[in-house]
Design a protein around this motif. Sequence first.
Motif, short mmCIF file in Angstrom:
data_model
loop_
_atom_site.label_atom_id
_atom_site.label_comp_id
_atom_site.label_asym_id
_atom_site.label_seq_id
_atom_site.Cartn_x
_atom_site.Cartn_y
_atom_site.Cartn_z
N ALA A 23 -9.02 -54.42 48.57
CA ALA A 23 -7.60 -54.55 49.14
C ALA A 23 -6.37 -54.42 48.06
O ALA A 23 -5.15 -54.35 48.42
CB ALA A 23 -7.29 -55.60 50.03
N ALA A 44 -4.10 -51.68 48.51
CA ALA A 44 -3.79 -51.52 49.95
C ALA A 44 -2.64 -52.56 50.46
O ALA A 44 -2.16 -52.08 51.47
CB ALA A 44 -5.08 -51.39 50.77
N GLY A 86 -2.91 -54.05 55.59
CA GLY A 86 -2.61 -52.86 54.82
C GLY A 86 -1.04 -52.25 55.02
O GLY A 86 -0.72 -51.93 56.14
N ILE A 111 -7.48 -55.85 55.68
CA ILE A 111 -6.86 -54.74 55.49
C ILE A 111 -6.41 -54.11 56.52
O ILE A 111 -5.29 -53.47 56.56
CB ILE A 111 -7.98 -53.64 54.47
CG1 ILE A 111 -8.13 -53.96 53.28
CG2 ILE A 111 -7.27 -52.49 54.35
CD1 ILE A 111 -9.16 -53.31 52.35
#
Length: 478
Positions: free
Chosen positions: A286, A289, A343, A339
Motif C-alpha cells: 500500500a 496507494a 486507498g 487498500i
Amino acid sequence: MEPFTLDTGATAWLLVSASLVLLMTPALAFFYGGMVRARTVLNMMLMSFAALGVGAIVWTLLGYSIAFGDDIGGLLGNPLQFFGLHGEDAQSLLAGSGVPFLVAAGFQMTFAIITLALISGAIADRVRFGTWIAFSAAWIILCYAPMAHMVWGGGLLSSNGPFAAIAEPIDFAGGTVVHINAGTAGLVLALIVGKRLGWGRDPMRPHSLPLVMLGAALLWFGWFGFNAGSAGTADGTAGLAWVNTTVATAAAMLGWMITEKIRDRRVTSLGAASGVVAGLVAITPAAAAVSPVGAIVLGAVAGAVCALAVGLKYRVGFDDSLDVVGVHLVGGLVGTVLIGLLGTDTGLFYGGGIRQLVVQILIAIAAMVFSAVVTAIIALVLRGIMGWRITEDEELAGIDVTRHAETAWDLVGGPASRRSPHATPGHVGPAAGTGSVQHDHGRPAPLEPGPVDPASADPASADPRPVAAQPATTGEPR
C-alpha cells in the motif's frame, strides 16, 4: 520497440535501492539468528545466506524469464526468453524510466532472495541444510517467479487478469508476491516438517535480543529500497512510499507495544522489533496507494493484529518457529486488504465503493491458494527424496555443532574448546538451550516448562532463577 534513453538519475536510484534490498537478507539473518537458541544460531543465519546464494543464481538463469517473460496462460512467462539475464535495454521493466535491463532485473532479484529467506524462520532448528538448498531452488522457479508474473508480469492477478474487470488489483511492492507468498509457504512447511522436539513443553527463548534489534533496524533501513525503490525512479511516488514506510512502521511498533502493555502489563524489546517488521510488511503493498494518515492507521492496525496473531500457533498446534505466519502472512493480508478501505483513489473510505476491497480480498486468497498448493507439492516430494528432519540426537545437541561443526560463541575457552567443536559437550550438549522461555512475545507457553538445570543450559541463555521468575520478554516473529 521504442528506442531506449538512459536516465542516469533513475538508474542510480535503482542501483542504490537494489543494494538496500540486498542488505535486508543479511539483516534478516541477524533478526532470525537472535531469536533462536544459541546452539542453532549459525544454522539459522546460514539459511538466509544460502537463500541469497541460491536465489541469485536461479533468478539469473530462469527466475527472471519465468517472472517477466512473454505471458503463457496468465501463470508464467517464457522460461527461456531472458535466460542468463540476456536482454536489451528497450526490454527493461523500467524502460520508460530510463533504467537499463540489467539494473531492473537485478532489483527484482533482491525481492526473490528476501522472500525465500523469510520462509526459513518457520522451520528453524530442525531441518536438513541440503533439503533447504534444494527447496530454495525449486521454490523460486515453481512458486515465486510464477507469482511475480501473475501480479507484476501481466498475469492473472494483474491489471490484465480477470479481477481487473471489477477493479485494478493493487500490490505496489509485494504484499501478495512477497509476504502472503512467504507466510503461506512457511505455514505449509511448518505443518509438513512437524514440530521441534519439546515444542509447547520446553522453554525456547531467544538467545540474543540485541541481535534481534540490530536485525530489525537494518531491515527498516533496507526496506526504503524495497518500497521507495519500487517507484522505479526518484520522484514524488518514491517520496510518498518513503514517508508511508516510515510512519506506518512507527505506528505498528507503537501498536504492538500498546497491545503488549494491555495484554501482558509490560513492553518488550522483542515486541518493539516485531512491531517494526509487522509495519514494514503491511505497508509494502500500500506504500503508494494510501496517504500518510492512512499509513498510520494501517500500521497501527497491523501492529495490534499481528501481536495477537502470533499466539494462534499454540491454539491451532503448529510450530512456526519465528512467527512467519503471524507477522508475514497476517501482516501481508492486513496491508493488501486495507487498500480497499484506505486507498486514496479507489478505497471505500474515500468514496470509491466496495469494488477495490473485493478485488484485494480475491487476489489475497488466490495468492494463498497458489502458494499453498505449490509449496506443499515441493515439500512433499523433497520429504520423499531427501527427508526434511535431522535426527533427534542432532536436534537435541544443536544443528550448529552436529551439521556444521561450529558453535556461535566460544564461552568455555581453554585447549579443549580449540580441539574440536565436539570436545565441548557442556557448551552444546543435549540439554543445551533449555534455559529459555517459550517464544510468544511475552505470553506464557501453553504448557508449564519443567525445572531448569543451569549447569546444562546454554551459557548464553541460562538463568539460575526458576523459570517462573524469569522475565518473559520473549517472542518469535517472522
